[in-house]
Motif scaffolding. Structure first.
Motif, mmCIF file in Angstrom:
data_model
loop_
_atom_site.group_PDB
_atom_site.id
_atom_site.type_symbol
_atom_site.label_atom_id
_atom_site.label_comp_id
_atom_site.label_asym_id
_atom_site.label_seq_id
_atom_site.Cartn_x
_atom_site.Cartn_y
_atom_site.Cartn_z
ATOM 1 N N THR A 52 0.834 -1.205 0.000
ATOM 2 C CA THR A 52 0.000 0.000 0.000
ATOM 3 C C THR A 52 0.869 1.255 0.000
ATOM 4 N N ALA A 53 1.901 1.254 0.849
ATOM 5 C CA ALA A 53 2.801 2.407 0.903
ATOM 6 C C ALA A 53 3.515 2.581 -0.432
ATOM 7 N N GLY A 54 3.903 1.490 -1.040
ATOM 8 C CA GLY A 54 4.559 1.562 -2.345
ATOM 9 C C GLY A 54 3.650 2.152 -3.396
ATOM 10 N N ARG A 55 2.409 1.705 -3.424
ATOM 11 C CA ARG A 55 1.444 2.241 -4.390
ATOM 12 C C ARG A 55 1.178 3.722 -4.133
ATOM 13 N N ALA A 56 1.061 4.094 -2.852
ATOM 14 C CA ALA A 56 0.820 5.494 -2.507
ATOM 15 C C ALA A 56 2.010 6.355 -2.938
ATOM 16 N N PHE A 57 3.223 5.866 -2.700
ATOM 17 C CA PHE A 57 4.420 6.610 -3.098
ATOM 18 C C PHE A 57 4.442 6.832 -4.601
ATOM 19 N N VAL A 58 4.147 5.791 -5.348
ATOM 20 C CA VAL A 58 4.146 5.904 -6.811
ATOM 21 C C VAL A 58 3.096 6.920 -7.259
ATOM 22 N N ALA A 59 1.913 6.871 -6.668
ATOM 23 C CA ALA A 59 0.835 7.799 -7.054
ATOM 24 C C ALA A 59 1.213 9.239 -6.720
ATOM 25 N N VAL A 60 1.730 9.456 -5.522
ATOM 26 C CA VAL A 60 2.122 10.813 -5.117
ATOM 27 C C VAL A 60 3.263 11.312 -5.996
ATOM 28 N N THR A 65 5.295 14.937 -10.050
ATOM 29 C CA THR A 65 5.973 15.083 -11.339
ATOM 30 C C THR A 65 5.084 15.813 -12.339
ATOM 31 N N ASP A 66 3.814 15.466 -12.374
ATOM 32 C CA ASP A 66 2.883 16.144 -13.289
ATOM 33 C C ASP A 66 2.764 17.633 -12.962
ATOM 34 N N VAL A 67 2.694 17.959 -11.667
ATOM 35 C CA VAL A 67 2.592 19.364 -11.261
ATOM 36 C C VAL A 67 3.870 20.114 -11.642
ATOM 37 N N LYS A 68 5.023 19.493 -11.347
ATOM 38 C CA LYS A 68 6.295 20.132 -11.715
ATOM 39 C C LYS A 68 6.371 20.363 -13.217
ATOM 40 N N ASP A 69 5.980 19.354 -13.977
ATOM 41 C CA ASP A 69 6.015 19.482 -15.436
ATOM 42 C C ASP A 69 5.087 20.594 -15.912
ATOM 43 N N GLY A 70 3.981 20.783 -15.231
ATOM 44 C CA GLY A 70 3.036 21.827 -15.612
ATOM 45 C C GLY A 70 3.532 23.225 -15.280
ATOM 46 N N LEU A 71 4.493 23.329 -14.358
ATOM 47 C CA LEU A 71 5.004 24.640 -13.952
ATOM 48 C C LEU A 71 6.308 25.005 -14.659
ATOM 49 N N ARG A 72 6.749 24.157 -15.592
ATOM 50 C CA ARG A 72 7.990 24.419 -16.336
ATOM 51 C C ARG A 72 7.737 24.282 -17.826
ATOM 52 N N HIS A 73 8.514 25.060 -18.569
ATOM 53 C CA HIS A 73 8.520 24.892 -20.022
ATOM 54 C C HIS A 73 9.331 23.638 -20.336
ATOM 55 N N GLU A 74 9.274 23.182 -21.574
ATOM 56 C CA GLU A 74 10.027 21.981 -21.965
ATOM 57 C C GLU A 74 11.521 22.152 -21.790
#
Length: 105
Positions: A52-60, A65-74
């Motif tokens: 469960t902790a592993g799955r939660a870590f992967v999801a978080v 990563t998605d949020v960081k990618d959304g706040l940066r240009h390529e």
């Protein structure tokens, strides 16, 4: 018709089966011992928690990563047009929490 068994063969068979039965009973005794049952339960819970902790870590990690990618240009430079509204929203939420906490006192 099968050959008649000798008393020695029958006795050897009885001894072998008695040993097998003793082994089986010992194994059952170990499996049903409270320490074994508790140990198995602990191992199962630990495994479930790890999964469960592993799955939660992967999801978080994926969300971060998605949020960081959304706040940066390529090219890696910050997207000010997205960072400023997020920062203002964060400051506003903190402000609301502070005002709410002061009103409760």
């Amino acid at each position: 018709m099968p050959e008649a068994r000798t008393p020695a063969q029958i006795e050897a068979d009885i001894v072998r089966r008695r040993d097998q039965l003793a082994e089986t009973l010992d194994e059952i005794g170990v499996r049903l011992h409270p320490k074994t049952i508790v140990g198995d339960a602990k191992a199962k819970v630990a495994s479930t928690v790890d999964q469960t902790a592993g799955r939660a870590f992967v999801a978080v990690n994926r969300v971060v990563t998605d949020v960081k990618d959304g706040l940066r240009h390529e090219d890696g430079s910050p997207r000010v047009e997205r960072i400023v509204p997020v920062a203002l929203l964060a400051v506003g939420l903190v402000g609301l929490l502070v005002v709410s906490a002061r009103r409760k006192r």
